[in-house]
Design an enzyme around this catalytic site. Structure first.
Site, mmCIF file in Angstrom:
data_model
loop_
_atom_site.group_PDB
_atom_site.id
_atom_site.type_symbol
_atom_site.label_atom_id
_atom_site.label_comp_id
_atom_site.label_asym_id
_atom_site.label_seq_id
_atom_site.Cartn_x
_atom_site.Cartn_y
_atom_site.Cartn_z
ATOM 1 N N GLY A 110 -5.891 -0.039 -1.362
ATOM 2 C CA GLY A 110 -6.551 0.887 -2.252
ATOM 3 C C GLY A 110 -6.098 1.034 -3.786
ATOM 4 O O GLY A 110 -6.950 1.350 -4.612
ATOM 5 N N GLU A 113 -7.755 -1.856 -5.214
ATOM 6 C CA GLU A 113 -9.119 -1.744 -5.349
ATOM 7 C C GLU A 113 -9.606 -0.636 -6.156
ATOM 8 O O GLU A 113 -10.727 -0.769 -6.936
ATOM 9 C CB GLU A 113 -9.617 -1.133 -3.794
ATOM 10 C CG GLU A 113 -9.365 -2.134 -2.705
ATOM 11 C CD GLU A 113 -9.703 -1.545 -1.212
ATOM 12 O OE1 GLU A 113 -8.917 -0.695 -1.108
ATOM 13 O OE2 GLU A 113 -10.552 -2.137 -0.632
#
Ligand code: CAA
Length: 255
Positions: A110, A113
């Site tokens: 994440g 991301e």
């Protein structure tokens, strides 16, 4: 706010994700705090550019918080991803002002991301980037399967995700995953300098550029048509009048 620090100077907002004890991993609270910080900055006319970084010298963000989702069910897993997209990752990508990710260390899962949802990425030379989710029995859930191929191409993206390997900052630069690599001590200044350059240009034109480029990555619209429409709209702005007048008067524009 507990996990997000905000500082605004000279039209630049610096957001620091501050959970050093968990290498700045994104738990629900951090995502929620980032989401409301973005809402606040979106409407703040004094702010023209955002920089997002992680607290400390070791990590940008080491991923979604594994401790928080370890016991999740199928439904809860799907909700976690959907909520993350809605509250944070789509909001970053569609933010009306440029966002620079200052990648100051591990950018994993994440965390990578998050960096990929930003508009520009500058990495420090100690940064390590990767999507290790398959090593956890997962896949990237905050847009990684879509945004990584856009940046590095399909083959490299499949390689990175299926091997779950980290790459160093130099390879990330060669692959097009980050715009620039600088020594860690120079990261903050490099990002500030770039942000300041952007902040001196017409905010409405800069915002229109983000909409036009995003249009090219949206299957539902024609990017060229968005560009034509946004180009036309510029002619109705005071900033266009100031920019062109300043050029003709041989002076710097004052936006
Ligand atoms: N979630 C929760 N806690 C994390 C974390 C994460 N993603 N990453 C690190 N931490 C915590 C560690 O558990 C540790 O806490 P304790 O001291 O309480 O044990 C602390 O941060 C320091 O980490 P390490 O001791 O592991 O530090 P290290 O230097 O040995 O290793 C690292 C650093 C290689 C980054 C390692 O921490 C690591 O592999 N982290 C996990 C990376 C990862 O798998 N990220 C993907 C998460 S899944 C995801 O993001 C899904 C999605 O797409 C939505």
């Amino acid at each position: 706010m507990e996990n997000v620090l905000l500082e605004i100077n000279d039209h630049i907002a610096q957001i620091t994700i501050h959970r050093p004890q968990a290498l700045n991993a994104l738990n629900k609270q951090t995502i929620s705090e980032l989401s409301s910080t973005l809402d606040e900055l979106s409407g703040n006319e004094d702010v023209r550019v955002l920089i997002i970084t992680g607290s400390g010298n070791k990590a940008f963000v080491a991923g979604a918080d594994i401790k928080e989702f370890a016991e999740f069910s199928v439904t809860e897993g799907a909700q976690l991803a959907a909520l993350g997209h809605e509250m944070l990752f789509d909001k970053l990508e569609n933010f009306p002002k440029p966002i620079i990710a200052a990648v100051n260390g591990f950018a994993l899962g994440g965390g990578l991301e998050l960096a990929m949802a930003c508009h520009i990425r500058i990495a420090s030379d100690n940064a390590k980037l990767g999507l290790p989710e398959t090593s956890l029995g997962l896949i990237p859930g905050y847009g990684g399967t879509q945004r990584l191929p856009q940046l590095v191409g399909k083959g490299k993206a499949i390689e990175m995700i299926t091997t779950a390997s980290m790459i160093n900052a130099q390879d990330a630069h060669t692959w097009g995953l980050v715009n620039q690599v600088v020594p860690q001590a120079e990261l903050a200044a490099t990002c500030q300098k770039m942000a300041s350059k952007i902040a001196h240009n017409s905010p409405s034109a800069v915002s229109a550029v983000l909409r036009a480029i995003a249009g090219g990555f949206n299957d539902k619209v024609n990017g060229y048509n968005i560009e034509i429409s946004e180009f036309g709209k510029c002619f109705g702005t005071d900033e266009f009048k100031e920019g062109t007048t300043a050029f003709l008067e041989k002076r710097k524009p004052n936006f």
